[in-house]
Design a protein around this motif. Sequence first.
Motif, PDB file in Angstrom:
ATOM      1  N   PHE B  49       0.831  -1.209   0.000  1.00 62.42           N
ATOM      2  CA  PHE B  49       0.000   0.000   0.000  1.00 62.42           C
ATOM      3  C   PHE B  49       0.866   1.260   0.000  1.00 62.42           C
ATOM      4  O   PHE B  49       0.547   2.239  -0.665  1.00 62.42           O
ATOM      5  CB  PHE B  49      -0.937   0.007   1.219  1.00 62.42           C
ATOM      6  N   TYR B  50       1.931   1.229   0.772  1.00 61.49           N
ATOM      7  CA  TYR B  50       2.813   2.401   0.808  1.00 61.49           C
ATOM      8  C   TYR B  50       3.481   2.628  -0.544  1.00 61.49           C
ATOM      9  O   TYR B  50       3.614   3.751  -1.005  1.00 61.49           O
ATOM     10  CB  TYR B  50       3.878   2.256   1.908  1.00 61.49           C
ATOM     11  N   LYS B  51       3.883   1.535  -1.165  1.00 62.05           N
ATOM     12  CA  LYS B  51       4.514   1.655  -2.478  1.00 62.05           C
ATOM     13  C   LYS B  51       3.520   2.273  -3.471  1.00 62.05           C
ATOM     14  O   LYS B  51       3.844   3.215  -4.196  1.00 62.05           O
ATOM     15  CB  LYS B  51       4.962   0.270  -2.966  1.00 62.05           C
ATOM     16  N   ASN B  52       2.284   1.772  -3.448  1.00 68.84           N
ATOM     17  CA  ASN B  52       1.270   2.304  -4.357  1.00 68.84           C
ATOM     18  C   ASN B  52       1.033   3.789  -4.107  1.00 68.84           C
ATOM     19  O   ASN B  52       0.984   4.596  -5.029  1.00 68.84           O
ATOM     20  CB  ASN B  52      -0.051   1.557  -4.170  1.00 68.84           C
ATOM     21  N   SER B  53       0.876   4.125  -2.823  1.00 67.84           N
ATOM     22  CA  SER B  53       0.630   5.527  -2.483  1.00 67.84           C
ATOM     23  C   SER B  53       1.791   6.402  -2.932  1.00 67.84           C
ATOM     24  O   SER B  53       1.591   7.517  -3.414  1.00 67.84           O
ATOM     25  CB  SER B  53       0.433   5.680  -0.973  1.00 67.84           C
ATOM     26  N   ALA B  54       3.008   5.884  -2.750  1.00 67.83           N
ATOM     27  CA  ALA B  54       4.175   6.671  -3.115  1.00 67.83           C
ATOM     28  C   ALA B  54       4.184   6.960  -4.613  1.00 67.83           C
ATOM     29  O   ALA B  54       4.419   8.091  -5.039  1.00 67.83           O
ATOM     30  CB  ALA B  54       5.451   5.941  -2.704  1.00 67.83           C
ATOM     31  N   ILE B  55       3.886   5.951  -5.418  1.00 65.83           N
ATOM     32  CA  ILE B  55       3.873   6.152  -6.879  1.00 65.83           C
ATOM     33  C   ILE B  55       2.864   7.223  -7.251  1.00 65.83           C
ATOM     34  O   ILE B  55       3.163   8.194  -7.944  1.00 65.83           O
ATOM     35  CB  ILE B  55       3.510   4.823  -7.598  1.00 65.83           C
ATOM     36  N   VAL B  56       1.640   7.041  -6.765  1.00 67.27           N
ATOM     37  CA  VAL B  56       0.574   7.981  -7.116  1.00 67.27           C
ATOM     38  C   VAL B  56       0.924   9.387  -6.636  1.00 67.27           C
ATOM     39  O   VAL B  56       0.781  10.367  -7.369  1.00 67.27           O
ATOM     40  CB  VAL B  56      -0.771   7.520  -6.504  1.00 67.27           C
ATOM     41  N   THR B  57       1.426   9.472  -5.402  1.00 62.77           N
ATOM     42  CA  THR B  57       1.646  10.793  -4.816  1.00 62.77           C
ATOM     43  C   THR B  57       2.779  11.523  -5.509  1.00 62.77           C
ATOM     44  O   THR B  57       2.631  12.692  -5.890  1.00 62.77           O
ATOM     45  CB  THR B  57       1.961  10.643  -3.314  1.00 62.77           C
TER      46      THR B  57
END
Lengths: 297, 256, 427
Positions: B49-57
């Motif tokens: 989830f953190y990886k996904n959020s990081a990409i999007v953000t």
Amino acid sequence: MRRFIRRNAAGYFFLSPWLLGFGLLALGPILASLYLSFTRYDMVSAPVWDGLGNYHYMLEYDRRFWKALEVTFTFVALSVPLRLAMALGVAMLLDKGLRTIGLYRAIFYLPSLLGASIAIALLWREMFGIDGVVNQVLAVFGIEGKGWITDPDTSLYTIVVLAMWQFGSPMLIFLAGLRGIPRDLYEAAEIDGTSKWRQFWRITLPMLAPVVFFNLVLQTIEAFKTFTSAFIISNGTGAPADSLLFYTVYLFNEAFKFFRMGYASALAWVLLIIIAAFTALAFATSKYWVHYENERD
Amino acid sequence: MLYPLIWLFASSLKPENEIFGSLDLWPSKVDWSNYTEGWNALPVSFTVFYKNSAIVTVLSVIGNLLSCSFAAYAFARLKFNGRTFLFALMMMTMMLPYHVVLIPQYVLFLNLGWVDTYLPLIVPRFLAADGFFIFLMVQFFRQIPRELDEAAMIDGCSPFKIYWAIILPLSLPAMGTAAIFSLIWVWEDFLAPLIYLNDINSYTVPLALRLFVDQEGQSAFGQMFAMSVLSLVPVLIFFVAFQKLIIRGIATSGMK
Amino acid sequence: MRITRRHLLASIGGASALAALPGLPAFAQERTIRHFWWGNPTRDKNTFAVIDLFQKAHPDIKVSGETIGWGDYWTKMATQTAGGNMADVIQMAHTFIHEYVGRGAIKPLDEYVGNGISLDHYDDGANEVGTIDGQLYGINIGSTTQAIPYNIKAFEDAGVTADLLGWTTEDFADACAKITEASGGAMRGSEDLSLYIENLEVWVRSTGRDLYAPDGGLEMTEEDVRSYWEFWGGLRDDGIVEGKDATVILDKGMAELGITRGTTAMTFRYANQVGAVQSLMTDPVGAAMVPQRPGTSNGHYVLPSMFLCLTRDAKDIDAAAAYIDYWISNPDALKALGIDRGIPPSQLGRDAIAPTLSEVDQNVVAFFGGIQDKVGPVPNATPKGAGEVRDAFMRTGTEVVLGNMPADEAAGRFIQDAEAILIRANR
């Protein structure tokens, strides 16, 4: 023609990402929602044309529409000035006194970070409940508290307090604006022996006017559209007794809970007209109090 | 001021049956298991989830800063036909409640084949979809003395050069503010990921936090609180780092 | 600069965007279905475990599990429905199934029953509520019934000895008084249930009527509502149920109930939720029937806590049917699912989960078994607009609880509002 191109080329070049996004991604859905506002649309079956039916029902029969307007207007009138005053006050403190301590700024911003979480809803009910911290503090001063958040006469004010508490974003913008005011203006005023109070009115406010204007307009727009805090604190219902029936909470329920997307779209366009009127008013009056650096056109 | 945060943190250290049953703020026994277990309590680990959020953000913040400063430069500094009208349109996009454009927009992205990808979350940000930032930058750009542009223009600088070499460096406080807001709002954004992401492996952190609590059934509040506390950490670090930009910007710009 | 931007986008979004496009050659052989449910950590783990089991048994069918919490589920569901992009298999609640079936978003399952989906092992009548206008739209995946979760310890301390599987409203009031007294007022007998229309439903049904008539109009009367609100008003005046401040918070989550906070000994929930109540408490929790007025009975009914439905947008229906069948009939799957969604509506399911039951679950199962001869028939179908009637009930009832309006006036107002709501929702 060539002159036209030359005069406009740079502007449209820099505007091209926005134009592309607006044209391809935003305009269609916006027009679609305008169309839907003239239909009955339950999101499953195809929309059915209903002319002005939604608008007629809204203005003529819908008691809750008027209630939602009342709640929202009260909220806007209270929260926008209070929040801006709070944000400006803290920003000036941070600008003057605590300039070097980044941690303070972070602490003032922290509440805004929690804005939309479920935890806030639980917590707000806990704090303003009959046995909550607020009443415990009041008891120290000998004031008998009550269920602030469960009494329809006071519940709206707890949301106003929440909005004030989450003043982080306008504060930061004020702070950025304050940093842009040349220091030598103040130094000159000091030499002239101008009082701090007069410095605020003569230098700070005029220099900050564009930022104040921005915050005023944006905070008003956002306040009219307030959704998440009221929604989570009332468990999505606008309770107690519709005292937290913010306009967009009502709109959301009409759309997604009661399958009336057409009606919700009509509600949205009425809100848009209201907000646009206020914004236009702000822009119209701005030329009397907002002056930009070397603005000539 | 900080009571709510302390409450949140204290609750994250309590066992499940003590969070709401007991009135004490601090747990009877400090227990970090909500953190250790919460990280892997969902079918997919929070690492994902953190990886996904990081990409999007990260992509969204870059997109916002670039595209919005472009548009703001045009609105604040350049003259072109239809400027006032387009500016009014831009303001209007901020006034319409998002919930009624949700469905037409979903249909649009569905037809583009973008649903269940990050494209609906990222592409609009490269196309200046958020008027807030445009308007913010417009207000700050208009504060920069015009003599600077005019002098540069006489020296033969192109509008792009002026944007890049004069306007941007002089607007670091504004850009820093925009970067902070943009990061925080995208990081916390919930509605768009909810609507556009289907596969749990692609969920962002705020979406994952919603998986802990079921109003109607079993919940894991302690773990939800623990993960909420953790989700604030990257934002705080970014905040502390970037707010220096707001403070230092002027000092280094050489502007009076 | 702009090339880089495009390049970045392509590398991030492009791969997944391609994968999402249907019918690309590389994926053509693979059959995919989507299953969407509202969940919580326990349910999500269990359900993904079943998906894994299913895929081992059917390597040719890929199942995409999609989950989110209850409140957000319906927003996303409505959006996907509007977009024509519903998951193939979805979870439904009895409060919403008529809204979706009535608008044609759900496919009837009759032609697949006995032809891909086996329901032979189901209890008689288990799928009655999911059968609408003679067609089966929702398969029961867990039975439940109305219940009063109660704090066992508080009952013992107060010496409450009523028969909890057959008590009357008088016994209930008596128990509330005893508990309040025994705790010195620190714990009230019950939450004030004035605003729970689900509880009113038992009140109305025990006289032989339903909330809604077969034609979609109202069957409850002003008198039903008035007497219900007056009953609770009496308990409120006696101070043996929670005060107005706790009552006017609507649609409380599990963490806000009086029983989980320790401020009351009872609340209203469905039987399948008693385990969730227990997970937030230290005192042991049991399930009691909803008390009924002396001389009335059969207000309870057995209903599915959740349904499994096939949607209008399902494409590979054979694959979806195979998945549904595995889900409801395979003993390993049933065992993995446990009791979280309710009590399995078949002996096969109950046997599968029996070894895994916790103490509170055992109580719930015993409760459910104990009331079987005390339940009434399933109610008339819920019309479109029932959700809005529910909101109006809570809103008007709030005025009574706050003392702003007498019960008779409020009841009249509510009935009027409800009729108007139903007309508007069904025009």
